[in-house]
Design an enzyme around this catalytic site. Structure first.
Site, PDB file in Angstrom:
ATOM      1  N   PHE A  45       0.847  -1.187   0.000  1.00 35.93           N
ATOM      2  CA  PHE A  45       0.000   0.000   0.000  1.00 35.93           C
ATOM      3  C   PHE A  45       0.881   1.236   0.000  1.00 35.93           C
ATOM      4  O   PHE A  45       1.688   1.432   0.895  1.00 35.93           O
ATOM      5  CB  PHE A  45      -0.932   0.036   1.212  1.00 35.93           C
ATOM      6  CG  PHE A  45      -1.868   1.215   1.171  1.00 35.93           C
ATOM      7  CD1 PHE A  45      -2.958   1.228   0.320  1.00 35.93           C
ATOM      8  CD2 PHE A  45      -1.627   2.331   1.955  1.00 35.93           C
ATOM      9  CE1 PHE A  45      -3.804   2.330   0.249  1.00 35.93           C
ATOM     10  CE2 PHE A  45      -2.476   3.445   1.895  1.00 35.93           C
ATOM     11  CZ  PHE A  45      -3.568   3.434   1.044  1.00 35.93           C
ATOM     12  N   ASP A 104       9.333   2.856   1.786  1.00 35.09           N
ATOM     13  CA  ASP A 104       8.128   3.545   2.219  1.00 35.09           C
ATOM     14  C   ASP A 104       7.967   3.335   3.721  1.00 35.09           C
ATOM     15  O   ASP A 104       7.477   2.298   4.178  1.00 35.09           O
ATOM     16  CB  ASP A 104       6.903   3.011   1.455  1.00 35.09           C
ATOM     17  CG  ASP A 104       5.613   3.705   1.879  1.00 35.09           C
ATOM     18  OD1 ASP A 104       5.592   4.333   2.953  1.00 35.09           O
ATOM     19  OD2 ASP A 104       4.612   3.594   1.144  1.00 35.09           O
ATOM     20  N   LYS A 141       2.163   9.810   8.101  1.00 34.90           N
ATOM     21  CA  LYS A 141       1.493   9.319   9.317  1.00 34.90           C
ATOM     22  C   LYS A 141       2.035   9.957  10.607  1.00 34.90           C
ATOM     23  O   LYS A 141       1.671  11.062  10.902  1.00 34.90           O
ATOM     24  CB  LYS A 141       1.530   7.792   9.344  1.00 34.90           C
ATOM     25  CG  LYS A 141       0.621   7.201   8.250  1.00 34.90           C
ATOM     26  CD  LYS A 141       0.038   5.851   8.598  1.00 34.90           C
ATOM     27  CE  LYS A 141      -1.099   5.513   7.659  1.00 34.90           C
ATOM     28  NZ  LYS A 141      -0.686   4.870   6.412  1.00 34.90           N
TER      29      LYS A 141
HETATM   30  C1  LIG Z   1      -0.939   5.134   4.960  1.00 43.15           C
HETATM   31  C2  LIG Z   1       0.132   4.804   4.018  1.00 43.15           C
HETATM   32  C3  LIG Z   1       0.340   5.523   2.823  1.00 43.15           C
HETATM   33  C4  LIG Z   1      -0.593   6.633   2.390  1.00 43.15           C
HETATM   34  O1  LIG Z   1      -0.579   7.709   3.263  1.00 43.15           O
HETATM   35  P1  LIG Z   1      -1.725   8.830   3.157  1.00 43.15           P
HETATM   36  O2  LIG Z   1      -1.259   9.870   4.129  1.00 43.15           O
HETATM   37  O3  LIG Z   1      -3.015   8.199   3.517  1.00 43.15           O
HETATM   38  O4  LIG Z   1      -1.709   9.319   1.763  1.00 43.15           O
HETATM   39  C5  LIG Z   1       1.409   5.188   2.031  1.00 43.15           C
HETATM   40  N1  LIG Z   1       2.234   4.186   2.371  1.00 43.15           N
HETATM   41  C6  LIG Z   1       2.071   3.469   3.490  1.00 43.15           C
HETATM   42  C7  LIG Z   1       3.034   2.380   3.813  1.00 43.15           C
HETATM   43  C8  LIG Z   1       1.003   3.738   4.346  1.00 43.15           C
HETATM   44  O5  LIG Z   1       0.819   2.994   5.447  1.00 43.15           O
END
Ligand SMILES: *Cc1c(COP(=O)(O)O)cnc(C)c1O
Length: 396
Positions: A135, A220, A249
């Site tokens: 994700f 990420d 986050k």
């Molecule tokens: C939550 C998340 C995202 C997206 O972040 P948003 O602030 O909702 O755009 C991207 N990568 C990872 C690993 C995430 O957990």
């Protein structure tokens, strides 16, 4: 009893889109890891705004930093410098351990990954390798990197030239990587996919394959970052240096803030005019992030995340109905014996505990790193009770 939450649900349905469904609760206030809803009910918050409120709700240091900052300077655009962004960039650079690291601030995880995607184009290559189940966000670019078909299918076609490999499979990576690939993007732990942990040595092996093919490795760390797994980004246990790190986050200590860090000297850098964000690196969000980092450092919360995580793992692994507890520090996935995680979330909420189910048999917890020993005990007790109740209903 539930009148006020109920009333809010009707208003929600009358004026908001249904992309989140209709939430069960309307929350009014929070303190540390406790939140209260509109009916005055108290909940222990083990979702932590999905890993965002790293030092809990209304932490005095964050409240004071934000209040001070907004009373001085709320927003100036990126035509001007300000101290909170300078200071936060210097600290993040320090966390990477690389003098060549340069930060770009944005507002969210999707934007951080968009920035990484754009940066990778400056290599002159455009192929990307991502992983199944990954994700990386919801914008068209970030969704193109996301390996979950349910989220992608309604929005096809997405970007071409993105290949999805089984997560944790180094042989597949070996076969797919070559000198035409611009970037490999990986989460150190797949959070949204149900807290999936790759085999030890995976990130290191991918790093070596990227090196021998001149490919950028983007980590990420949007969910694993800000100390959640017991280190600042979540990859450090592999002893690697990523070319790019994305964060969001927890970075803003509960306020919206994202970052894309170009770490190594071989990583391209944006030149003037190539990228931007009006609110990126907003002074108030940066001040909140700085305050959160200060609390995490002074209170040794990295160590504490590991310690509390280990306690939860050991106590819950022994519970009837729990198959395994996986993850690192305070990003844990509790894998159940049956497909009843959604019922468990409902049951736990009725018992005063907020959880989340990213998968039909996985519960994810991402509480504040400031969680106390007593609250950890309360969590374990309420989790066991709720699981026993759900299993009773489920198994007849
Ligand atoms: C939550 C998340 C995202 C997206 O972040 P948003 O602030 O909702 O755009 C991207 N990568 C990872 C690993 C995430 O957990």
């Amino acid at each position: 009893m539930k009148k006020s939450n109920k009333g809010a649900q009707d208003r929600w349905k009358g004026s908001l889109q249904d992309n989140y469904g209709t939430p069960a609760l309307k929350l009014e206030r929070g303190k540390g890891s406790i939140v209260w809803d509109s009916d005055g009910n108290r909940y222990l918050d083990f979702l932590g705004g999905i890993a965002t409120t790293v030092v809990g709700h209304a932490h005095p240091s964050v409240v004071s930093a934000v209040s001070h900052q907004i009373s001085e300077l709320s927003h100036v655009s990126n035509f001007y410098m300000h101290e909170p962004a300078l200071k936060l960039a210097e600290i993040l650079k320090g966390f990477t351990g690389e003098d060549s690291a340069r930060i770009f601030f944005c507002n969210s995880g999707a934007e951080a990954n968009e920035a990484a995607l754009k940066l990778s184009r400056l290599t002159g290559r455009n192929r990307i390798i991502s992983t199944e189940g990954a994700f990386h966000g919801r914008t068209i670019g970030a969704l193109s990197l996301t390996g979950q078909s349910a989220k992608r299918t309604p929005f096809l076609p997405l970007l071409k030239n993105v290949k999805f490999l089984p997560y944790g499979d180094i042989t597949a990576m070996e076969r797919a990587i070559n000198r035409k690939v611009a970037m490999v993007i990986l989460e150190p732990i797949q959070g949204e996919n149900g807290v999936v942990v790759p085999p030890l040595g995976y990130l290191k092996a991918v790093r070596e394959l990227c090196d021998s093919n001149g490919v950028l490795l983007c980590i990420d760390a949007v969910q694993t970052g800000m100390g959640r797994t017991g280190s600042w980004f979540g990859y450090e246990h592999e002893g690697i240096t990523p070319d790019i790190i994305t964060m969001a986050k927890g970075l803003g200590g509960g306020l919206p803030l994202g970052a894309m860090i170009a770490v190594t000297p071989q990583t391209p850098r944006f030149s003037p005019g190539q990228h931007g964000s009006t609110f990126g690196g907003n002074p108030v969000s940066c001040a909140a992030g700085l305050a959160a980092i200060d609390v995490i450092t002074k209170k040794n919360l990295l160590e504490r995340a590991q310690k509390i995580g280990a306690r939860i793992k050991s106590e819950l692994s022994r519970v009837e109905g729990v198959e395994i507890v996986r993850g690192e520090g305070l990003l844990l996935g509790i894998v159940l014996h049956g497909d009843y995680s959604a019922q468990l979330v409902d049951r736990a909420r009725e018992n005063g505990l907020l959880l989340n189910a990213p998968h039909k048999r996985v519960i994810r917890i991402a509480p504040a790193l400031t969680i106390t020993d007593a609250q950890t005990g309360e969590f374990i007790k309420k989790f066991k009770l709720s699981l026993a109740q759900v299993r009773m209903e489920h198994l007849g």
